[in-house]
Write a protein that holds these residues in place. Structure first.
Motif, PDB file in Angstrom:
ATOM      1  N   MET A 117      11.452 -41.518  11.245  1.00 52.79           N
ATOM      2  CA  MET A 117      11.640 -41.378  12.690  1.00 52.79           C
ATOM      3  C   MET A 117      11.160 -40.011  13.161  1.00 52.79           C
ATOM      4  N   GLY A 127      15.870 -44.234   7.411  1.00 52.94           N
ATOM      5  CA  GLY A 127      14.971 -44.198   8.565  1.00 52.94           C
ATOM      6  C   GLY A 127      14.871 -42.878   9.295  1.00 52.94           C
ATOM      7  N   SER A 148      13.424 -46.314  13.047  1.00 51.94           N
ATOM      8  CA  SER A 148      12.571 -45.133  13.166  1.00 51.94           C
ATOM      9  C   SER A 148      11.488 -45.301  14.230  1.00 51.94           C
TER      10      SER A 148
END
Length: 307
Positions: free
Chosen positions: A186, A182, A108
């Motif tokens: 992100m 993630g 991320s």
């Protein structure tokens, strides 16, 4: 700095006690108990004997006091289900969870932060528009649904990656759960970075640096990036701690043997010591990460001082 660290450590004590008390009270009022799941015999005498063996016949305040005394010695208690020390159970699950969270966070940060920087440097452009669409989509997608889609595409259809399990702990087993976990941070990092950079680009000290003839590259490197990192670091720290809780869904979905899976299984089995130990580890990890972030503030920006 030392006085700040001591003060922050002391502030964690009421938080930990409140969490332990909340879990105790919650599992004291919900229907059912570990005894009902352990014994197929409806004989009340059998249930009474099991409660006595597990210490469940004591009043709640007595059990709570005993547990606090155990915590003071670093003992998280013994599992009702397996009769194994809770610290041992958590230690077995800690590395898989840490693998998952670190990989998800690296994914991320590596994608989200640069994407936010590039989008902010050319606001209104094609990259900016595409990045914000991606960010909104990433924040809106449910992890459970995204995990199922990734399983279907990369495991069932393409056959590139295993759909679930830990295997040997290698990267091929880690990719799908890490990406699932993630995507949301992100997207948040991209939006936060973009907003921070846009705000700093209009600050007086940035205009002053440009008016003195400093190149745009140096302005971004020495003024914009460094000041934006303080805001980004705060978001990363909060998300790192938040991933400990969000990993519960991903671990169960992908049969990942981490602390999140242990927590869910323990809740279903009414294994109170294991539940308390798992939640306590998550809380302590969150508090430790926030403390580390506060310390890193002073490294990134020397103007920040702690009284």
């Amino acid at each position: 700095m030392l006085s700040f660290l001591i003060r922050r450590l002391l502030q964690t004590i009421p938080t930990v006690l409140a969490v332990v008390l909340l879990v105790f009270v919650l599992f004291s009022v919900v229907p059912g108990s570990i005894v009902s799941t352990m014994s197929d015999d409806a004989d009340p005498q059998v249930e009474l004997r099991l409660k006595k063996q597990l210490g469940l016949d004591d009043p709640v305040y007595v059990r709570f006091g005993n547990y606090i005394a155990q915590l003071a010695t670093g003992d998280f208690g013994t599992s009702f289900r397996t009769r194994e020390p809770v610290t041992t159970m958590i230690a077995k699950r800690a590395w898989p969870t840490l693998q998952l969270i670190l990989t998800a966070m690296a994914f991320s940060v590596v994608l989200g932060v640069p994407l936010g920087f590039v989008a902010a440097l050319r606001p209104g452009g094609l990259i900016d528009s595409a990045a914000m669409v991606l960010a909104v989509s990433g924040l809106s997608i449910a992890k459970f649904w995204l995990g199922l889609v990734l399983m279907y595409l990369f495991a069932l259809k393409l056959g590139w990656l295993p759909s679930f399990g830990y295997g040997d702990g290698g990267l091929k087993y880690l990719l799908l759960p890490a990406v699932t976990l993630g995507v949301s941070p992100m997207a948040l990092f991209a939006r936060t970075t973009r907003a921070a950079v846009l705000e700093i680009m209009t600050a007086d000290f940035v205009r002053t640096a440009r008016s003195k003839g400093m190149s745009e590259t140096r302005v971004v490197k020495w003024h914009v990036m460094r000041n934006a990192l303080v805001i980004i670091l705060t978001t990363v720290g909060l998300q790192f701690g938040g991933l400990m809780g969000q990993a519960v869904v991903v671990e169960k979905l992908f049969s990942w043997p981490g602390i999140g899976s242990l927590l869910v299984d323990s809740v279903l089995q009414r294994d109170i010591p294991a539940v308390q130990g798992s939640i306590l580890v998550v809380v302590l990890a969150f508090l430790a990460i926030n403390l580390l972030v506060d310390v890193l503030y002073g490294v990134i920006d020397p103007r920040i001082r702690y009284a």
